[in-house]
Design a protein around this motif. Structure first.
Motif, PDB file in Angstrom:
ATOM      1  N   SER A  36       0.810  -1.208   0.000  1.00  0.00           N
ATOM      2  CA  SER A  36       0.000   0.000   0.000  1.00  0.00           C
ATOM      3  C   SER A  36       0.839   1.251   0.000  1.00  0.00           C
ATOM      4  O   SER A  36       0.411   2.297  -0.468  1.00  0.00           O
ATOM      5  CB  SER A  36      -0.931  -0.002   1.205  1.00  0.00           C
ATOM      6  OG  SER A  36      -0.172  -0.062   2.405  1.00  0.00           O
ATOM      7  N   GLN A  61       1.662   2.596  -3.687  1.00  0.00           N
ATOM      8  CA  GLN A  61       0.603   2.923  -4.613  1.00  0.00           C
ATOM      9  C   GLN A  61       0.316   4.412  -4.606  1.00  0.00           C
ATOM     10  O   GLN A  61       0.445   5.094  -3.596  1.00  0.00           O
ATOM     11  CB  GLN A  61      -0.684   2.174  -4.238  1.00  0.00           C
ATOM     12  CG  GLN A  61      -0.491   0.681  -4.026  1.00  0.00           C
ATOM     13  CD  GLN A  61       0.127   0.004  -5.203  1.00  0.00           C
ATOM     14  OE1 GLN A  61      -0.222   0.308  -6.335  1.00  0.00           O
ATOM     15  NE2 GLN A  61       1.053  -0.895  -4.979  1.00  0.00           N
ATOM     16  N   LEU A  88      -5.504   5.860  -6.539  1.00  0.00           N
ATOM     17  CA  LEU A  88      -6.003   4.525  -6.839  1.00  0.00           C
ATOM     18  C   LEU A  88      -6.329   3.745  -5.562  1.00  0.00           C
ATOM     19  O   LEU A  88      -6.266   2.540  -5.508  1.00  0.00           O
ATOM     20  CB  LEU A  88      -4.976   3.760  -7.679  1.00  0.00           C
ATOM     21  CG  LEU A  88      -4.849   4.299  -9.113  1.00  0.00           C
ATOM     22  CD1 LEU A  88      -3.603   3.742  -9.765  1.00  0.00           C
ATOM     23  CD2 LEU A  88      -6.070   3.963  -9.949  1.00  0.00           C
ATOM     24  N   HIS A 147      -8.912   0.944  -5.749  1.00  0.00           N
ATOM     25  CA  HIS A 147      -8.622  -0.291  -6.480  1.00  0.00           C
ATOM     26  C   HIS A 147      -8.125  -1.366  -5.508  1.00  0.00           C
ATOM     27  O   HIS A 147      -7.695  -1.066  -4.396  1.00  0.00           O
ATOM     28  CB  HIS A 147      -7.539  -0.038  -7.533  1.00  0.00           C
ATOM     29  CG  HIS A 147      -8.034   0.735  -8.726  1.00  0.00           C
ATOM     30  ND1 HIS A 147      -8.545   0.136  -9.849  1.00  0.00           N
ATOM     31  CD2 HIS A 147      -8.088   2.072  -8.946  1.00  0.00           C
ATOM     32  CE1 HIS A 147      -8.892   1.067 -10.721  1.00  0.00           C
ATOM     33  NE2 HIS A 147      -8.623   2.243 -10.205  1.00  0.00           N
ATOM     34  N   SER A 148      -8.161  -2.588  -5.986  1.00  0.00           N
ATOM     35  CA  SER A 148      -7.593  -3.678  -5.209  1.00  0.00           C
ATOM     36  C   SER A 148      -6.074  -3.584  -5.280  1.00  0.00           C
ATOM     37  O   SER A 148      -5.500  -3.673  -6.359  1.00  0.00           O
ATOM     38  CB  SER A 148      -8.072  -5.022  -5.786  1.00  0.00           C
ATOM     39  OG  SER A 148      -7.451  -6.082  -5.127  1.00  0.00           O
ATOM     40  N   ILE A 149      -5.434  -3.386  -4.135  1.00  0.00           N
ATOM     41  CA  ILE A 149      -4.001  -3.142  -4.111  1.00  0.00           C
ATOM     42  C   ILE A 149      -3.245  -4.467  -4.051  1.00  0.00           C
ATOM     43  O   ILE A 149      -3.543  -5.331  -3.220  1.00  0.00           O
ATOM     44  CB  ILE A 149      -3.621  -2.262  -2.904  1.00  0.00           C
ATOM     45  CG1 ILE A 149      -4.404  -0.954  -2.954  1.00  0.00           C
ATOM     46  CG2 ILE A 149      -2.124  -1.991  -2.883  1.00  0.00           C
ATOM     47  CD1 ILE A 149      -4.177  -0.131  -4.199  1.00  0.00           C
ATOM     48  N   PRO A 199       1.111   2.306  -9.811  1.00  0.00           N
ATOM     49  CA  PRO A 199      -0.023   1.524  -9.293  1.00  0.00           C
ATOM     50  C   PRO A 199      -0.107   0.155  -9.979  1.00  0.00           C
ATOM     51  O   PRO A 199      -0.077   0.077 -11.205  1.00  0.00           O
ATOM     52  CB  PRO A 199      -1.234   2.385  -9.650  1.00  0.00           C
ATOM     53  CG  PRO A 199      -0.803   3.193 -10.820  1.00  0.00           C
ATOM     54  CD  PRO A 199       0.665   3.435 -10.660  1.00  0.00           C
ATOM     55  N   CYS A 215      -2.717  -2.745 -10.002  1.00  0.00           N
ATOM     56  CA  CYS A 215      -4.054  -3.048  -9.477  1.00  0.00           C
ATOM     57  C   CYS A 215      -4.796  -4.083 -10.309  1.00  0.00           C
ATOM     58  O   CYS A 215      -5.986  -4.264 -10.149  1.00  0.00           O
ATOM     59  CB  CYS A 215      -4.877  -1.761  -9.413  1.00  0.00           C
ATOM     60  SG  CYS A 215      -4.865  -0.812 -10.954  1.00  0.00           S
ATOM     61  N   CYS A 226      -0.968  -0.451 -13.997  1.00  0.00           N
ATOM     62  CA  CYS A 226      -2.220   0.026 -14.592  1.00  0.00           C
ATOM     63  C   CYS A 226      -2.249   1.545 -14.712  1.00  0.00           C
ATOM     64  O   CYS A 226      -3.267   2.126 -15.065  1.00  0.00           O
ATOM     65  CB  CYS A 226      -3.424  -0.471 -13.796  1.00  0.00           C
ATOM     66  SG  CYS A 226      -3.357  -0.081 -12.036  1.00  0.00           S
TER      67      CYS A 226
END
Length: 319
Positions: free
Chosen positions: A4, A7, A11, A14-16, A175, A177, A197
């Motif tokens: 985390s 990132q 974002l 989003h799913s990290i 990022p 994701c 992404c």
């Protein structure tokens, strides 16, 4: 380092990702044991052969020259270089869990890039040594003194460190994701960037810039040195002298062609021509195959190294 923290703030929704899965050679699952055996043997050959070169260049009185000083550095570098990728590859080939954390992936990429840059610089320093030896033989002992050799070696080892700290941090600040499956056997730049992404345009430009500085410019310096070297050798009156001069350079030239050729194709070819299969093949070539052949090239084509190696092995047998 937690995923985390790597990132960008925009974002958060989003799913990290916190780890990658190194797919490696999972597409040939029936050959995992064979591949493990092959890569283990290659790794042991690389470590033992380069260790032997380090020992003889440090202990044999006839090899206490700048050329063999740089060869000893190069052999130690080769051990470090393959140890960044091959042990992880061997581990992944014999276990089901192929995950690698962000921190481990970033660390692997960093050391791979630093040692790769160091190899480019050391090969350049070795070319300069051959240039001075052949083009300015009377001044060779004066120019290539111990102080300069140590300075050149230190510069080669340290030059890539600060650049690649920032570069690696920038890549892993992108990022990630989407999928966490890295279709490679180690954390190299192209496969990692395919999982980002966010906008990777600036990173891709920086890859080309660093490749230009670390790969292309050293290669051009080596190329220029050898143009001068070959021109000087061809002017020698004795055929024996020409043959001896060529023999001192041929090993280095073969290694340069193998390493720089695969590196330039990997990092400077257009992005559109990248494919996971091709990238893995090229990476295997310059991370595993070339380091395996380098000690053989230097030993088999160098009489002084062969003589020193025979003397060392005879001493070991007599003990």
């Amino acid at each position: 380092m937690d995923g985390s923290t790597l990132q960008s703030p925009q974002l958060k929704n989003h799913s990290i990702l916190v780890e990658f899965i190194l797919l490696g050679f999972s597409d040939v699952s029936n050959l995992q044991e064979l591949l493990f055996g092959v890569f283990l043997i290659i790794y042991l050959i690389i470590v033992m052969s380069n260790s032997l070169i380090i020992i003889i260049t440090r202990t044999d009185p006839s090899l206490q020259t700048p050329m063999y000083f740089f060869l000893g550095n190069f052999s130690f570098l080769e051990i470090c270089y393959v140890s960044v990728t091959v042990p992880r590859l061997l581990t992944n080939l014999c276990r089901q869990d192929r995950s690698i954390s962000f921190m481990a992936c970033a660390t692997q990429m960093y050391f791979f890039l630093v040692f790769g840059a160091t190899e480019c610089f050391i090969l350049t320093a070795m070319a300069y040594d051959r240039y001075v030896a052949i083009c300015n033989p009377l001044l060779y002992p004066l120019i290539m003194n111990n102080r300069l050799c140590i300075q050149l070696a230190a510069g080669c080892w340290l030059s890539g460190v600060p650049v690649h700290i920032g570069f690696t941090y920038w890549i892993f600040s992108l990022p990630f994701c989407g999928s966490n499956q890295l279709n490679h056997f180690f954390c190299d730049i192209p496969p990692v960037l395919t999982l980002a992404c966010g906008d990777t345009f600036m990173i891709e430009i920086l890859v080309y810039v660093i490749a230009l500085l670390v790969v292309t410019i050293p290669f051009m310096l080596i190329f220029g040195s050898y143009l001068k070297i070959i021109s000087t050798i061809l002017k020698l009156p004795s055929a024996t002298g020409r043959a001896k001069a060529f023999s001192t350079c041929s090993s280095h030239l073969i290694v340069v062609a193998l390493f720089f050729g695969s590196g330039i194709i990997t990092y400077l070819r257009p992005k559109s021509s990248h494919s996971a299969r091709t990238d893995k093949f090229l990476s295997l070539f310059y991370t595993v195959v070339t380091p395996m052949f380098n000690p053989m090239i230097y030993c088999l084509r160098n009489k002084d190294v062969m003589i020193a190696m025979k003397k060392f092995l005879l001493r070991c047998i007599m003990l």
